[in-house]
Design a protein around this motif. Structure first.
Motif, mmCIF file in Angstrom:
data_model
loop_
_atom_site.group_PDB
_atom_site.id
_atom_site.type_symbol
_atom_site.label_atom_id
_atom_site.label_comp_id
_atom_site.label_asym_id
_atom_site.label_seq_id
_atom_site.Cartn_x
_atom_site.Cartn_y
_atom_site.Cartn_z
ATOM 1 N N LEU A 1 -5.255 -1.198 5.682
ATOM 2 C CA LEU A 1 -4.213 -0.360 5.098
ATOM 3 C C LEU A 1 -4.756 0.456 3.926
ATOM 4 O O LEU A 1 -4.538 1.665 3.830
ATOM 5 C CB LEU A 1 -3.027 -1.231 4.661
ATOM 6 N N ASP A 2 -5.508 -0.191 3.040
ATOM 7 C CA ASP A 2 -6.077 0.492 1.876
ATOM 8 C C ASP A 2 -7.074 1.568 2.307
ATOM 9 O O ASP A 2 -7.058 2.687 1.794
ATOM 10 C CB ASP A 2 -6.753 -0.531 0.951
ATOM 11 N N PRO B 1 2.756 -0.004 6.584
ATOM 12 C CA PRO B 1 2.793 -1.208 7.415
ATOM 13 C C PRO B 1 3.622 -1.004 8.678
ATOM 14 O O PRO B 1 4.645 -0.328 8.670
ATOM 15 C CB PRO B 1 3.464 -2.241 6.497
ATOM 16 N N VAL C 1 -0.619 -1.063 11.299
ATOM 17 C CA VAL C 1 -0.515 0.087 10.409
ATOM 18 C C VAL C 1 -0.106 1.290 11.256
ATOM 19 O O VAL C 1 -0.689 1.540 12.316
ATOM 20 C CB VAL C 1 -1.854 0.364 9.696
ATOM 21 N N THR D 1 -5.241 4.560 3.867
ATOM 22 C CA THR D 1 -4.499 5.295 2.845
ATOM 23 C C THR D 1 -5.410 6.275 2.108
ATOM 24 O O THR D 1 -4.984 7.363 1.728
ATOM 25 C CB THR D 1 -3.850 4.317 1.843
ATOM 26 N N ARG E 1 -0.883 -7.985 12.408
ATOM 27 C CA ARG E 1 -0.284 -7.007 11.513
ATOM 28 C C ARG E 1 -0.587 -5.644 12.113
ATOM 29 O O ARG E 1 -1.404 -5.512 13.005
ATOM 30 C CB ARG E 1 -0.905 -7.081 10.115
ATOM 31 N N ALA F 1 -0.261 6.093 5.616
ATOM 32 C CA ALA F 1 -0.562 4.845 6.337
ATOM 33 C C ALA F 1 0.394 3.799 5.780
ATOM 34 O O ALA F 1 0.356 3.488 4.592
ATOM 35 C CB ALA F 1 -2.015 4.432 6.120
ATOM 36 N N TYR G 1 -6.091 -7.104 6.917
ATOM 37 C CA TYR G 1 -4.974 -6.167 7.033
ATOM 38 C C TYR G 1 -4.889 -5.286 5.779
ATOM 39 O O TYR G 1 -4.746 -4.064 5.862
ATOM 40 C CB TYR G 1 -3.675 -6.940 7.250
ATOM 41 N N GLU G 2 -4.985 -5.891 4.615
ATOM 42 C CA GLU G 2 -4.932 -5.128 3.362
ATOM 43 C C GLU G 2 -6.101 -4.143 3.280
ATOM 44 O O GLU G 2 -5.938 -3.010 2.809
ATOM 45 C CB GLU G 2 -4.926 -6.076 2.168
#
Length: 140
Positions: free
Chosen positions: A11-12, A25, A35, A15, A33, A23, A7-8
Motif C-alpha cells: 500500500l505504501d 485498501p 489494494v 501510494t 488483503r 491506492a 500489505y502495508e
C-alpha cells in the motif's frame, strides 16, 4: 515478513509510485488483503496480496525484519492513455515493487505468461514470500 507488514509495504509503495493517482485498501478476507489502485489516466487495478511465512516462522512473537541488499532497479514504464493490459499492469507493478530500495526485499519477479492470473512475486531476505495477484483491471 508477515501479511500485515507486506500489505502495508504494498500500500505504501503504490501510494508513492509515480503514475499512481490513488491506492486504497481493498478489503478481501482475513487471510488476504488487497489494494485498489487508480492510475493517473484512470486505469484501475485490484491487487490481492497473501504471503508464505519464512521457514520456521510460526506467526507468534514479533515480526523481526531481516535485511540485505535490495534488488536492482528495473525500468519504470509510465502508464499512459492506451488500454491497460494484464501484461502491462504486471510490468508496471513489478517495477514499482522492485524500485523501492527496501532492504528486506531480495527479489521481485513478474509471473510467467502461462500463469492463470498476472501478478508479482516478492522474495524477502527472511525467506518469506509475498504473492500479489492482479484480480481485475479496468480501463477508462
Amino acid at each position: 515478513m508477515r501479511l500485515q507488514r507486506a500489505y502495508e509495504h504494498l500500500l505504501d509503495t503504490l501510494t508513492k509510485t509515480p503514475g499512481v493517482h490513488a491506492a486504497v485498501p481493498w478489503d478481501r478476507t482475513e487471510h488476504t488483503r488487497g489494494v485498489h489502485v487508480t492510475l493517473d489516466h484512470g486505469h484501475q487495478l485490484w491487487i490481492g496480496i497473501t504471503v508464505a511465512a519464512a521457514p520456521g516462522d510460526k506467526g507468534t512473537g514479533p515480526d523481526i525484519p531481516v535485511t540485505g541488499e535490495p534488488p536492482a532497479p528495473l525500468p519504470s514504464p509510465e502508464p499512459d492513455t492506451r488500454p491497460l493490459t494484464p501484461a502491462t499492469a504486471q510490468t508496471f507493478l513489478t517495477a514499482a515493487l522492485a524500485n523501492t530500495g527496501n532492504a528486506e526485499t531480495d527479489t521481485v519477479y513478474g509471473y510467467t505468461p502461462a500463469a492463470t492470473r498476472p501478478g508479482v512475486g516478492i522474495r524477502f531476505h527472511s525467506g518469506a514470500r509475498a504473492f500479489c495477484l492482479i484480480h481485475r483491471h479496468r480501463t477508462p
